[in-house]
Design an enzyme around this catalytic site. Sequence first.
Site, PDB file in Angstrom:
ATOM      1  N   ARG A  21       0.552  -1.111  -0.010  1.00  0.00           N
ATOM      2  CA  ARG A  21       0.353  -0.449   0.161  1.00  0.00           C
ATOM      3  C   ARG A  21       1.223   0.977   0.092  1.00  0.00           C
ATOM      4  O   ARG A  21       1.625   1.798   0.752  1.00  0.00           O
ATOM      5  CB  ARG A  21      -0.807  -0.051   1.176  1.00  0.00           C
ATOM      6  CG  ARG A  21      -2.221   1.296   1.333  1.00  0.00           C
ATOM      7  CD  ARG A  21      -2.931   1.021   2.668  1.00  0.00           C
ATOM      8  NE  ARG A  21      -3.475   2.302   1.808  1.00  0.00           N
ATOM      9  CZ  ARG A  21      -3.453   3.699   3.502  1.00  0.00           C
ATOM     10  NH1 ARG A  21      -2.403   3.680   3.673  1.00  0.00           N
ATOM     11  NH2 ARG A  21      -3.943   4.521   2.712  1.00  0.00           N
ATOM     12  N   GLY A  22       0.718   2.199  -0.801  1.00  0.00           N
ATOM     13  CA  GLY A  22       1.639   3.201  -1.112  1.00  0.00           C
ATOM     14  C   GLY A  22       1.938   4.306  -0.085  1.00  0.00           C
ATOM     15  O   GLY A  22       2.863   3.851   0.421  1.00  0.00           O
ATOM     16  N   PRO A  23       0.939   4.009   0.632  1.00  0.00           N
ATOM     17  CA  PRO A  23       1.496   5.470   1.017  1.00  0.00           C
ATOM     18  C   PRO A  23       1.900   5.180   2.905  1.00  0.00           C
ATOM     19  O   PRO A  23       2.233   6.066   3.558  1.00  0.00           O
ATOM     20  CB  PRO A  23      -0.419   6.499   2.122  1.00  0.00           C
ATOM     21  CG  PRO A  23      -1.344   5.402   0.513  1.00  0.00           C
ATOM     22  CD  PRO A  23      -1.155   4.212   0.003  1.00  0.00           C
ATOM     23  N   ASP A  24       1.672   3.935   2.926  1.00  0.00           N
ATOM     24  CA  ASP A  24       2.463   3.510   4.232  1.00  0.00           C
ATOM     25  C   ASP A  24       4.357   3.033   3.625  1.00  0.00           C
ATOM     26  O   ASP A  24       4.976   2.964   4.407  1.00  0.00           O
ATOM     27  CB  ASP A  24       1.546   1.813   4.173  1.00  0.00           C
ATOM     28  CG  ASP A  24       0.695   1.641   4.965  1.00  0.00           C
ATOM     29  OD1 ASP A  24      -0.251   3.245   5.131  1.00  0.00           O
ATOM     30  OD2 ASP A  24      -0.244   0.975   4.767  1.00  0.00           O
ATOM     31  N   THR A  25       4.387   2.738   3.060  1.00  0.00           N
ATOM     32  CA  THR A  25       6.000   2.091   2.655  1.00  0.00           C
ATOM     33  C   THR A  25       6.111   2.724   1.622  1.00  0.00           C
ATOM     34  O   THR A  25       7.554   2.408   1.231  1.00  0.00           O
ATOM     35  CB  THR A  25       6.226   1.059   2.417  1.00  0.00           C
ATOM     36  OG1 THR A  25       5.088   0.032   1.650  1.00  0.00           O
ATOM     37  CG2 THR A  25       5.440   0.198   4.021  1.00  0.00           C
ATOM     38  N   ARG A  26       6.026   3.061   0.393  1.00  0.00           N
ATOM     39  CA  ARG A  26       6.549   3.710  -1.300  1.00  0.00           C
ATOM     40  C   ARG A  26       7.485   3.985  -0.683  1.00  0.00           C
ATOM     41  O   ARG A  26       8.574   4.315  -1.246  1.00  0.00           O
ATOM     42  CB  ARG A  26       5.410   4.519  -1.360  1.00  0.00           C
ATOM     43  CG  ARG A  26       5.994   4.738  -2.876  1.00  0.00           C
ATOM     44  CD  ARG A  26       4.831   5.416  -3.908  1.00  0.00           C
ATOM     45  NE  ARG A  26       4.128   4.919  -4.624  1.00  0.00           N
ATOM     46  CZ  ARG A  26       3.759   4.121  -4.935  1.00  0.00           C
ATOM     47  NH1 ARG A  26       4.311   3.448  -6.121  1.00  0.00           N
ATOM     48  NH2 ARG A  26       2.483   3.451  -5.550  1.00  0.00           N
ATOM     49  N   GLY A  54      -9.923  -0.194 -13.707  1.00  0.00           N
ATOM     50  CA  GLY A  54     -10.717  -1.410 -14.592  1.00  0.00           C
ATOM     51  C   GLY A  54      -9.604  -2.296 -14.973  1.00  0.00           C
ATOM     52  O   GLY A  54      -8.887  -3.170 -15.476  1.00  0.00           O
ATOM     53  N   GLU A  87      -5.074  -8.210  -5.527  1.00  0.00           N
ATOM     54  CA  GLU A  87      -3.781  -8.601  -6.235  1.00  0.00           C
ATOM     55  C   GLU A  87      -3.203 -10.110  -5.234  1.00  0.00           C
ATOM     56  O   GLU A  87      -3.044 -10.970  -5.861  1.00  0.00           O
ATOM     57  CB  GLU A  87      -2.396  -7.975  -5.278  1.00  0.00           C
ATOM     58  CG  GLU A  87      -2.626  -6.695  -6.132  1.00  0.00           C
ATOM     59  CD  GLU A  87      -1.045  -5.639  -5.911  1.00  0.00           C
ATOM     60  OE1 GLU A  87      -1.503  -3.796  -6.145  1.00  0.00           O
ATOM     61  OE2 GLU A  87      -0.723  -5.982  -4.830  1.00  0.00           O
TER      62      GLU A  87
END
Length: 376
Positions: A21-26, A54, A87
């Site tokens: 999840r981008g905001p957490d660890t990107r 989609g 995913e």
Amino acid sequence: MAATGGSGVSATQYDVFLSFRGPDTRDNFTDCLYQTMVGQGIIAYRDSEELQAGDRIDDLLRAVGESKICVPVLSRGYASSACCLRELAHVMELNESTGKPLVLPIFFDVTPLDVKLRTEVYVEDLEKHERRHGSEIRQRWEAALRKVAEIKGWEVQGKPHNEVIELVMKQVLHKLKVKLRPLDSKLVGVHEQVEAIMELLNVDSGPGVRFIGIYGMGGIGKTALAKIVFNELCLHFDGRWSFIGDIRESSNKNGLVDLQKQLESDIFDSRFMEKLTNTDEWIYSIRRRASSKKVLIVLDDLDKKEQLKKLVGGPDTFGLGSRIIITTRDKQILEEEEGILAYEVKQMDHDRALELFSLHAFNNVTTPENHQTEMA
């Protein structure tokens, strides 16, 4: 192997698919992990933005199926993202039915018990998904979480990021049957020079801040050396690192503000970037936010003293243990600043130049005898 990544998926088979999840660890852990993989020649896929359409979801799931290894970076916000859970469910179902991709989970700021849903960490997010997507989808995503939690992985909490990334890299390289590549094997005659620069940097020497200047004529390999050293050292800096390339050209075209913005964005969380308009405001912001941070920065191709001052200031700008590497054609820039340790990149001798030519011309460092005769 050539490294790649981003949101545009090609038909290329990926070595590693990063699910996070981008905001957490990107901007910290995952970015450092990705760049380390790139430095080792691993073909890694990471999505560059949150998926909306989609058709992009279909492309993403196709990339999962084309990957040899999946590394889910499980964070506290992971289950809030329907994309991440989609995913993961696809990964675990493929793994169960075909054995591929291999799954190597990283528990970033959660524990396996959290992911097994034995705590409340993911419950509220899953309830929201159920209201939106239905109970069958929730059950599918919960099953994927429980399955991935059963796989032995790495827990990050309380551990230095660089140590965890090193362990992950060793396992990934082992599974891919790729040897660790500390230096770029395509660069002839660089080993001794890299070792000399590493000795000057001496990251284990203590808490001091060091500035190293790499100088020499244009085209002699300064940037290549800086990139190799940068890739070798970034694991030691917990994501607080930045490589600012082509400064001479970029600053002539657009000034220094964009480069200052890039530097601050690389080192800090880009979500909290300040809206500043001039170089004085930016260097003040960098000084204020970086004074306690241990950072690794490369400033590539400086040609003016002002560029050094406006981008990194001096040794007091950054926290203890920081390393700043400068490449330039102009030795005088280094001599005018006190405390910069200078290293000269010298022109190759005839034999090494011939080896380099042979490598690029014949993809082999052993030049055919008749060609050597012609070159003599």
